[in-house]
Design a protein around this motif. Structure first.
Motif, PDB file in Angstrom:
ATOM      1  N   SER A  25       0.828  -1.205   0.000  1.00 55.62           N
ATOM      2  CA  SER A  25       0.000   0.000   0.000  1.00 55.62           C
ATOM      3  C   SER A  25       0.863   1.256   0.000  1.00 55.62           C
ATOM      4  CB  SER A  25      -0.907   0.018   1.232  1.00 55.62           C
ATOM      5  OG  SER A  25      -1.593   1.250   1.304  1.00 55.62           O
ATOM      6  N   PRO A  26       0.545   2.231  -0.840  1.00 51.53           N
ATOM      7  CA  PRO A  26       1.292   3.489  -0.841  1.00 51.53           C
ATOM      8  C   PRO A  26       0.857   4.435   0.275  1.00 51.53           C
ATOM      9  CG  PRO A  26      -0.406   3.554  -2.518  1.00 51.53           C
ATOM     10  CD  PRO A  26      -0.436   2.172  -1.928  1.00 51.53           C
ATOM     11  N   GLU A  27      -0.178   4.062   1.036  1.00 51.95           N
ATOM     12  CA  GLU A  27      -0.702   4.959   2.065  1.00 51.95           C
ATOM     13  C   GLU A  27       0.154   5.029   3.323  1.00 51.95           C
ATOM     14  OE1 GLU A  27      -5.393   4.962   1.739  1.00 51.95           O
ATOM     15  OE2 GLU A  27      -4.589   2.918   1.934  1.00 51.95           O
ATOM     16  N   ASN A  28       1.040   4.059   3.513  1.00 50.87           N
ATOM     17  CA  ASN A  28       1.928   4.022   4.675  1.00 50.87           C
ATOM     18  C   ASN A  28       1.143   4.020   5.998  1.00 50.87           C
ATOM     19  OD1 ASN A  28       4.476   3.782   5.809  1.00 50.87           O
ATOM     20  ND2 ASN A  28       4.694   5.990   6.065  1.00 50.87           N
ATOM     21  N   LEU A  29       0.059   3.237   6.034  1.00 52.56           N
ATOM     22  CA  LEU A  29      -0.771   3.137   7.240  1.00 52.56           C
ATOM     23  C   LEU A  29      -0.725   1.737   7.855  1.00 52.56           C
ATOM     24  CD1 LEU A  29      -3.897   5.125   5.977  1.00 52.56           C
ATOM     25  CD2 LEU A  29      -2.098   5.926   7.531  1.00 52.56           C
TER      26      LEU A  29
ATOM     27  N   LEU B 286       3.256  -3.491   9.924  1.00 57.40           N
ATOM     28  CA  LEU B 286       2.789  -4.834   9.550  1.00 57.40           C
ATOM     29  C   LEU B 286       3.042  -5.022   8.062  1.00 57.40           C
ATOM     30  CD1 LEU B 286      -0.546  -4.670  11.535  1.00 57.40           C
ATOM     31  CD2 LEU B 286       1.473  -6.005  12.162  1.00 57.40           C
ATOM     32  N   THR B 287       3.726  -6.086   7.715  1.00 58.45           N
ATOM     33  CA  THR B 287       4.114  -6.278   6.319  1.00 58.45           C
ATOM     34  C   THR B 287       3.502  -7.510   5.669  1.00 58.45           C
ATOM     35  OG1 THR B 287       6.085  -7.494   7.020  1.00 58.45           O
ATOM     36  CG2 THR B 287       6.329  -5.109   6.640  1.00 58.45           C
ATOM     37  N   HIS B 288       3.270  -8.556   6.434  1.00 57.62           N
ATOM     38  CA  HIS B 288       2.774  -9.821   5.895  1.00 57.62           C
ATOM     39  C   HIS B 288       1.356 -10.070   6.385  1.00 57.62           C
ATOM     40  CE1 HIS B 288       6.983 -10.250   5.042  1.00 57.62           C
ATOM     41  NE2 HIS B 288       6.767 -11.377   4.392  1.00 57.62           N
ATOM     42  N   CYS B 289       0.460 -10.384   5.443  1.00 56.40           N
ATOM     43  CA  CYS B 289      -0.944 -10.613   5.770  1.00 56.40           C
ATOM     44  C   CYS B 289      -1.345 -12.020   5.320  1.00 56.40           C
ATOM     45  CB  CYS B 289      -1.816  -9.562   5.084  1.00 56.40           C
ATOM     46  SG  CYS B 289      -3.561  -9.697   5.503  1.00 56.40           S
TER      47      CYS B 289
END
Length: 126
Positions: free
Chosen positions: A72-76, A80-83
């Motif tokens: 995501s480009p939103e940086n929110l 957390l990196t892995h879903c």
């Protein structure tokens, strides 16, 4: 009056059938997100990803499994990196998964790698 009563009964029956069909289409999603400690070795992350993926083949209560890395480009994402998303047919299936010996063995693989963990469960709505 009889026609109105009959129409009301038909509408109620139709609503009940539709509500039951919609409930049957719903599935329970179990979403797990990991963030890693700075400097965590890529091999350690891969070990966790592989172990998580193997659960689908070991625990038949899991109806579907998918995973991905945040882009995501939103940086929110709050680190957390892995879903990972697991799908279950019921809360009972999810609960049995949580105490399943293979799930407990997977949790042991996590120590001490993830820095952050978030879990969200929800029933799908359409």
């Amino acid at each position: 009056m009889k026609k109105l009563l009959l129409l009301t009964l038909i509408l109620i029956s139709s609503y009940t059938v539709n509500a039951q069909q919609n409930k049957q289409k719903q599935v329970l999603r179990h979403v797990v997100m990991f963030g890693w400690k700075p400097g965590t070795d890529a091999a350690a992350i891969d070990k966790v990803v592989t172990a998580f993926g193997n659960l689908e083949h070991k625990i038949k209560l899991i109806k579907a499994y998918e995973w991905g890395i945040n882009n995501s480009p939103e940086n929110l994402n709050n680190g957390l990196t892995h879903c990972f998303t697991l799908t279950f047919n019921s809360e009972a299936d999810r609960d049995a998964y949580l105490i399943h010996p293979d799930h407990k063995a997977f949790v042991a693989v996590l120590s001490p790698a993830p820095d952050k963990v978030t879990v969200v469960d929800y029933w799908t709505n359409k």
